[in-house]
Design a protein around this motif. Structure first.
Motif, PDB file in Angstrom:
ATOM      1  N   LEU A 140       0.908  -1.293  -0.089  1.00 55.45           N
ATOM      2  CA  LEU A 140       0.013   0.088   0.052  1.00 55.45           C
ATOM      3  C   LEU A 140       0.783   1.234   0.150  1.00 55.45           C
ATOM      4  N   GLY A 141       2.155   1.036  -0.019  1.00 55.54           N
ATOM      5  CA  GLY A 141       2.970   2.077   0.063  1.00 55.54           C
ATOM      6  C   GLY A 141       3.424   2.899   1.423  1.00 55.54           C
ATOM      7  N   LEU A 142       2.912   1.869   2.418  1.00 50.61           N
ATOM      8  CA  LEU A 142       3.078   2.060   3.876  1.00 50.61           C
ATOM      9  C   LEU A 142       4.274   1.428   4.474  1.00 50.61           C
ATOM     10  N   ILE A 143       4.431   1.233   5.803  1.00 51.95           N
ATOM     11  CA  ILE A 143       5.506   0.401   6.396  1.00 51.95           C
ATOM     12  C   ILE A 143       4.853   0.016   7.740  1.00 51.95           C
ATOM     13  N   PRO A 144       5.289  -1.237   7.967  1.00 48.98           N
ATOM     14  CA  PRO A 144       4.806  -1.754   9.429  1.00 48.98           C
ATOM     15  C   PRO A 144       5.288  -1.092  10.643  1.00 48.98           C
ATOM     16  N   ALA A 145       4.888   0.271  10.753  1.00 52.10           N
ATOM     17  CA  ALA A 145       5.929   0.787  11.540  1.00 52.10           C
ATOM     18  C   ALA A 145       5.515   1.071  13.237  1.00 52.10           C
ATOM     19  N   THR A 146       4.019   0.856  13.315  1.00 53.05           N
ATOM     20  CA  THR A 146       3.508   0.927  14.794  1.00 53.05           C
ATOM     21  C   THR A 146       3.765  -0.372  15.514  1.00 53.05           C
ATOM     22  N   LEU A 235       5.780   6.474  10.261  1.00 44.14           N
ATOM     23  CA  LEU A 235       4.506   6.068   9.885  1.00 44.14           C
ATOM     24  C   LEU A 235       3.786   7.305   9.321  1.00 44.14           C
ATOM     25  N   ALA A 236       3.659   8.521   9.759  1.00 52.32           N
ATOM     26  CA  ALA A 236       3.017   9.758   9.506  1.00 52.32           C
ATOM     27  C   ALA A 236       3.751  10.255   8.343  1.00 52.32           C
ATOM     28  N   ASP A 237       5.057  10.184   8.295  1.00 54.30           N
ATOM     29  CA  ASP A 237       5.802  10.717   7.264  1.00 54.30           C
ATOM     30  C   ASP A 237       5.730   9.771   5.988  1.00 54.30           C
ATOM     31  N   ARG A 238       5.363   8.605   6.195  1.00 55.26           N
ATOM     32  CA  ARG A 238       5.118   7.692   5.050  1.00 55.26           C
ATOM     33  C   ARG A 238       3.707   7.947   4.309  1.00 55.26           C
ATOM     34  N   TRP A 239       2.790   8.227   5.341  1.00 55.58           N
ATOM     35  CA  TRP A 239       1.282   8.458   4.711  1.00 55.58           C
ATOM     36  C   TRP A 239       1.316   9.585   3.928  1.00 55.58           C
ATOM     37  N   GLU A 240       2.351  10.741   4.291  1.00 55.66           N
ATOM     38  CA  GLU A 240       2.457  11.804   3.296  1.00 55.66           C
ATOM     39  C   GLU A 240       2.920  11.768   2.117  1.00 55.66           C
ATOM     40  N   THR A 241       3.567  10.647   1.727  1.00 56.12           N
ATOM     41  CA  THR A 241       4.247  10.419   0.566  1.00 56.12           C
ATOM     42  C   THR A 241       3.249  10.225  -0.562  1.00 56.12           C
ATOM     43  N   SER A 242       3.500  10.648  -1.830  1.00 54.40           N
ATOM     44  CA  SER A 242       2.917  10.301  -3.134  1.00 54.40           C
ATOM     45  C   SER A 242       2.554   8.772  -3.366  1.00 54.40           C
ATOM     46  N   GLY A 247      -1.089   4.630  -3.263  1.00 54.79           N
ATOM     47  CA  GLY A 247      -1.158   3.051  -3.127  1.00 54.79           C
ATOM     48  C   GLY A 247      -2.589   3.000  -2.446  1.00 54.79           C
ATOM     49  N   ILE A 248      -2.858   3.819  -1.697  1.00 51.00           N
ATOM     50  CA  ILE A 248      -4.136   3.703  -0.575  1.00 51.00           C
ATOM     51  C   ILE A 248      -5.270   3.915  -1.868  1.00 51.00           C
ATOM     52  N   SER A 249      -5.226   4.914  -2.607  1.00 44.51           N
ATOM     53  CA  SER A 249      -6.251   5.379  -3.648  1.00 44.51           C
ATOM     54  C   SER A 249      -6.633   3.932  -4.449  1.00 44.51           C
ATOM     55  N   LYS A 254      -9.727  -0.276  -6.098  1.00 40.60           N
ATOM     56  CA  LYS A 254      -9.437  -1.562  -6.790  1.00 40.60           C
ATOM     57  C   LYS A 254      -8.734  -1.709  -8.026  1.00 40.60           C
ATOM     58  N   LYS A 255      -7.949  -0.620  -8.209  1.00 42.36           N
ATOM     59  CA  LYS A 255      -7.072  -0.384  -9.322  1.00 42.36           C
ATOM     60  C   LYS A 255      -5.338  -0.945  -9.009  1.00 42.36           C
ATOM     61  N   THR A 256      -4.854  -0.871 -10.085  1.00 40.27           N
ATOM     62  CA  THR A 256      -3.270  -1.510  -9.967  1.00 40.27           C
ATOM     63  C   THR A 256      -2.616  -0.278  -9.666  1.00 40.27           C
ATOM     64  N   PRO A 257      -1.499  -0.296  -8.160  1.00 33.68           N
ATOM     65  CA  PRO A 257      -0.820   0.746  -7.827  1.00 33.68           C
ATOM     66  C   PRO A 257       0.118   1.011  -9.039  1.00 33.68           C
ATOM     67  N   PRO A 258       0.659   2.367  -9.140  1.00 35.24           N
ATOM     68  CA  PRO A 258       1.518   2.745 -10.264  1.00 35.24           C
ATOM     69  C   PRO A 258       2.794   1.787 -10.342  1.00 35.24           C
ATOM     70  N   TRP A 259       3.185   1.359  -8.969  1.00 35.58           N
ATOM     71  CA  TRP A 259       4.585   0.658  -9.412  1.00 35.58           C
ATOM     72  C   TRP A 259       4.319  -0.862  -9.620  1.00 35.58           C
ATOM     73  N   ARG A 260       3.147  -1.166 -10.086  1.00 36.25           N
ATOM     74  CA  ARG A 260       2.780  -2.478 -10.540  1.00 36.25           C
ATOM     75  C   ARG A 260       2.286  -2.531 -12.055  1.00 36.25           C
TER      76      ARG A 260
END
Length: 261
Positions: A140-146, A235-242, A247-249, A254-260
């Motif tokens: 999703l473009g996130l990280i397992p931070a918490t 995690l807050a930093d990562r949420w703010e990345t494009s 990834g969340i969008s 239900k679309k393919t993220p840009p990196w795929r």
């Protein structure tokens, strides 16, 4: 005591089963579940009848990770709101980790994301041999931070690096090699094996068990508070990345993220 997302079942022998009870949502972690797990942890620590706790789950899934609605609400919050929700999850994990009673997980079906975090604060994890585990946040473009401080501590940095970044699912035997799972058994024997492990504590002095657990924790770890603040900010930093926004969008549409693509 009445809960909406969990339930407790106390047996006369001193073993209490704590159930994740959102089977219709694959036991995904929502704000209500976090708050109720904190509340029940306080209750069970004070309950003299409870000598050991088995953590189990209703339905076919142990825990699918974060609830989709809760994640979508996080995506719409500002940075402070995102960090508040990260700290809500961190507080739940910390409270389960600080239970004075032994906490034995009985795992079947998928255990993803936050579900792996919950397992990482258990004293012992018994898993069915067909269980699947994964840290899927990077998809999703996130990280397992918490959950990171607990998972890394449980697995060690070397093992954590193998599963933190690629989001690939792995089985129960691999989870045992990594240190996440303690015992692997068949689905048919899962209940029996978990009960046997819990019953072992009934032969021991409750106060000594609590003090032995605290001693183990104090000897093995540095203070985690700094790690919690660091991971919440990461995690807050990562949420703010494009990447995360894309990834969340893509996930919710239900679309393919840009990196795929």
């Amino acid at each position: 005591m009445t809960y909406q997302s969990i339930r407790i079942e106390k047996a006369e022998n001193g073993i209490t089963t704590l159930w994740l009870a959102r089977s219709e949502k694959h036991n995904a972690i929502c704000a209500q579940m976090m708050d109720e797990l904190v509340e029940v942890a306080v209750h069970l620590d004070q309950c003299e009848q409870t000598r050991a706790i088995i953590l189990a789950a209703d339905g076919a899934t142990f825990c699918a990770g974060g609830d989709l609605k809760w994640m979508q609400e996080q995506a719409e919050k500002d940075r402070i709101g995102k960090m508040q929700e990260a700290n809500r999850l961190a507080g739940m994990l910390k409270r389960l980790d600080n239970l004075k009673k032994p906490l034995i997980a009985r795992v079947h079906g998928p255990a993803y994301g936050g579900g792996v975090g919950i397992l990482s604060v258990c004293d012992l994890v018994v898993a069915a041999n067909d269980t699947k585990f994964a840290l899927t946040e990077t998809r999703l473009g996130l990280i397992p931070a918490t959950i990171g401080p607990y998972v890394v501590r449980r697995l060690g940095e070397g093992h954590a690096r193998q599963v933190f970044m690629n989001a690939r699912a792995f089985g129960a035997e691999r989870a045992q090699q990594l240190g996440l799972v303690s015992i692997v058994t068949t689905p048919e024997d899962l209940h029996k094996v978990a009960q046997k492990e819990a019953e072992a504590y009934l032969n021991c002095a409750p106060g000594a068990v609590a003090d032995a657990k605290a001693l183990c924790q104090n000897l093995a770890r540095m203070p985690i508070d700094g790690q919690i603040d660091h991971s919440a900010n990461a995690l807050a930093d990562r949420w703010e990345t494009s990447e995360a926004q894309a990834g969340i969008s893509a996930f919710f549409s239900k679309k393919t993220p840009p990196w795929r693509e």
